[in-house]
Design an enzyme around this catalytic site. Structure first.
Site, mmCIF file in Angstrom:
data_model
loop_
_atom_site.group_PDB
_atom_site.id
_atom_site.type_symbol
_atom_site.label_atom_id
_atom_site.label_comp_id
_atom_site.label_asym_id
_atom_site.label_seq_id
_atom_site.Cartn_x
_atom_site.Cartn_y
_atom_site.Cartn_z
ATOM 1 N N LYS A 68 -39.219 45.649 -107.808
ATOM 2 C CA LYS A 68 -38.807 44.334 -108.314
ATOM 3 C C LYS A 68 -38.688 43.341 -107.156
ATOM 4 O O LYS A 68 -38.185 43.691 -106.078
ATOM 5 C CB LYS A 68 -37.466 44.519 -109.035
ATOM 6 C CG LYS A 68 -36.977 43.324 -109.839
ATOM 7 C CD LYS A 68 -35.674 43.676 -110.579
ATOM 8 C CE LYS A 68 -35.149 42.553 -111.437
ATOM 9 N NZ LYS A 68 -33.932 42.922 -112.208
ATOM 10 N N SER A 143 -34.123 41.586 -117.124
ATOM 11 C CA SER A 143 -34.862 40.810 -116.160
ATOM 12 C C SER A 143 -35.948 41.587 -115.411
ATOM 13 O O SER A 143 -36.788 40.959 -114.773
ATOM 14 C CB SER A 143 -33.889 40.221 -115.124
ATOM 15 O OG SER A 143 -33.254 41.243 -114.384
ATOM 16 N N SER A 167 -30.638 44.951 -117.521
ATOM 17 C CA SER A 167 -31.971 44.546 -117.048
ATOM 18 C C SER A 167 -32.940 45.661 -116.696
ATOM 19 O O SER A 167 -34.102 45.383 -116.421
ATOM 20 C CB SER A 167 -31.832 43.629 -115.835
ATOM 21 O OG SER A 167 -31.583 42.316 -116.266
HETATM 22 N N1 GLN Z 1 -29.610 39.761 -119.606
HETATM 23 C C1 GLN Z 1 -28.437 39.837 -118.794
HETATM 24 C C2 GLN Z 1 -28.210 38.547 -118.055
HETATM 25 O O1 GLN Z 1 -29.003 37.652 -118.188
HETATM 26 C C3 GLN Z 1 -28.525 41.012 -117.862
HETATM 27 C C4 GLN Z 1 -29.316 40.720 -116.661
HETATM 28 C C5 GLN Z 1 -29.340 41.858 -115.706
HETATM 29 O O2 GLN Z 1 -28.965 42.972 -116.013
HETATM 30 N N2 GLN Z 1 -29.735 41.542 -114.495
HETATM 31 O O3 GLN Z 1 -27.240 38.404 -117.360
#
Ligand code: GLN
Length: 480
Positions: A68, A143, A167
């Site tokens: 990532k 994400s 995410s």
């Molecule tokens: N969807 C969640 C957020 O926007 C989790 C994101 C994540 O785990 N990095 O905060």
């Protein structure tokens, strides 16, 4: 020969290389060609040549890895999906990436993500959205959307993601692959561009449960550069279990009830997976996590609060973008931040700054922290009764691009079933449990802190019983 090689799981490819049946450089080149021809926008950068060497006898044998974007990789673009880090090439490599390279998993490419890992669809990326290989009109989840899509489409054998509130697990669910969020502290956060430091964890996105165990095995451990990292008790075992006799599964009423908005098609696959688990010998009972319905509200205070502090370092002085012209320093800061951050990141910075402001600190941040404590207590009480908690990973299957990007609350509701485990710091895995409307559905299993080996074992038994066929997704990439 090449197509068959690309079908191998990472563990199988590593075994073939070790047995002298497969050449690591050839494998790297095959994947490099595929990743370079990526039509899903899953990669933000691809290596231009194979690694000079892989240590002889390295356990991961040279099987290439997707990473990532937010992991710092020396001299390789690392922007966390943000414009504000344009041109940034870090002078060092994140600990987990270094550990994996040392174990024989060289960097194939960096993968797309929501900006600073804020999002559930990968639409908040300065690099543009990622397409879901199952249906290119749909999001891959976020994400870690680039990692999930790349693994699902067979553009890379396995990949690293991070999970702050879901995410890794949610994009794994949307893309029909396996994703594991480890116990908070199990893996070093050193060199991960921070979102919310008390929640962020690195973890694997893989084609199957065995690969997740194998990758995680080489990621865990204490790192002097991250004082929140811990020595992992014991080693991560490779899973071997074929039944669930004696395993107690708990289904939390609060997470599968009306408030979570679980789609009927997802519920059906979930119920079928539970029936399979019973067939394997598990006992399944309802359990209760009384404060879980408040997890989302607490998370969307705590995570933005931490983000607002973490992101204050991006000011145009030290890294990446600078929008200056003839402006004075303060104007340069504000122009850089105005142009460098996307809309969702700005929203979180404002929410977080507000929640931490002196007049509101206790009412918002203090309350959210107390809810967090309660949620952790709920899980501890539940684990006195059951071994693992099971839920659908996400309330829906992958949605269409643009369907939720203008409705933050609808987007946040994706995290309903994943955020409670993040707040409690406990490990959770998502495995595919079938299709609804032709799209993958994820099953989430969560266990007590440091129960990763047991969790992987239970997931493996279920994976065998479910027999999910991920192969339709392998048609999504470019190249071969
Ligand atoms: N969807 C969640 C957020 O926007 C989790 C994101 C994540 O785990 N990095 O905060």
């Amino acid at each position: 020969m090449s197509a068959a090689v690309l079908e191998l799981t990472a563990a199988a490819a590593a075994a073939a290389i070790r047995a002298g049946e497969l050449d690591a450089t050839e494998l790297f080149e095959l994947y490099r060609a595929r990743a370079a021809a990526d039509e899903l926008n899953a990669f933000t950068w691809v290596a231009d040549q194979p690694p000079a060497s892989v240590a002889a006898g390295a356990p991961l044998a040279g099987v290439p890895l997707g990473v990532k974007d937010l992991f710092c990789t020396e001299n390789v673009p690392s922007q966390s999906g943000s414009r504000i880090l344009e041109g940034y090439r870090p002078p060092y490599t994140a600990t987990v990436v270094r550990q994996l390279e040392a174990a024989g998993a060289p960097l194939l490419g960096k993968t797309n993500q929501d900006e600073f890992a804020m999002g559930s669809s990968n639409e908040n990326s300065a690099y543009g959205p990622v397409l879901n290989p199952w249906d290119r009109a749909r999001v891959p989840g976020g994400s870690s959307g680039g990692s999930a899509a790349a693994v699902a489409a067979g553009l890379v054998p396995w990949a690293l993601g991070t999970d702050t509130g879901g995410s890794i697990r949610q994009p794994a669910a949307f893309s029909g692959i396996v994703g594991l969020k480890p116990t908070y502290g199990a893996c070093s956060r050193y060199g991960m561009i921070a979102f919310a430091s008390s929640l962020d964890q690195a973890g694997p996105l893989t084609r199957d449960v065995t690969d997740a165990a194998l990758l995680l095995r080489h990621m865990v451990g204490h790192d002097p550069n991250d004082s929140t990292s811990l020595a992992f008790p014991g080693e991560i075992d490779l899973p071997s279990r074929h039944d669930l006799r004696g395993v107690r599964l708990g289904v939390p009423e609060e997470l599968i009830g009306a408030e979570g908005g679980i789609e009927p098609g997802v519920r059906e696959r979930f119920d079928a997976a539970i029936a399979l688990a019973e067939g394997l010998g598990a006992t399944v009972s309802p359990c209760t996590l009384p404060h879980a319905p408040h997890a989302l509200s607490a998370y969307y205070i705590i995570a933005p609060a931490e983000a607002s502090a973490n992101l204050s370092r991006f000011d145009g002085v030290r890294y990446g973008l600078r929008v200056a012209g003839d402006a004075d320093l303060t104007t340069m800061y504000s122009r850089t931040r105005a142009q460098g951050f996307g809309a969702e990141v700005k929203r979180r910075i404002m929410l977080g700054t507000y929640a931490l402001s002196s007049g509101y600190y206790d009412a918002y941040y203090g309350t959210a922290q107390r809810v967090r404590t309660r949620i952790a207590q709920d899980f501890r009480a539940a684990f006195d009764q059951v071994d693992f908690i099971v839920t659908p990973t996400a309330p829906s299957v992958a949605f269409e691009l643009g369907a939720k990007s203008h409705d933050p609350l609808a987007m946040y509701l994706n995290d309903y079933c994943t955020v409670p485990m993040s707040l409690a710091g406990i490990p959770a895995i998502s495995i595919p449990c079938g299709l609804s409307e032709g799209l993958p559905v994820g099953l989430q299993l969560a266990g007590p802190a440091f129960s990763e080996s047991r969790l992987l074992d239970a997931a493996y038994a279920l994976e065998l019983a479910i027999g999910f066929d991920g192969s339709p997704a392998r048609t999504g990439g470019g190249g071969a």
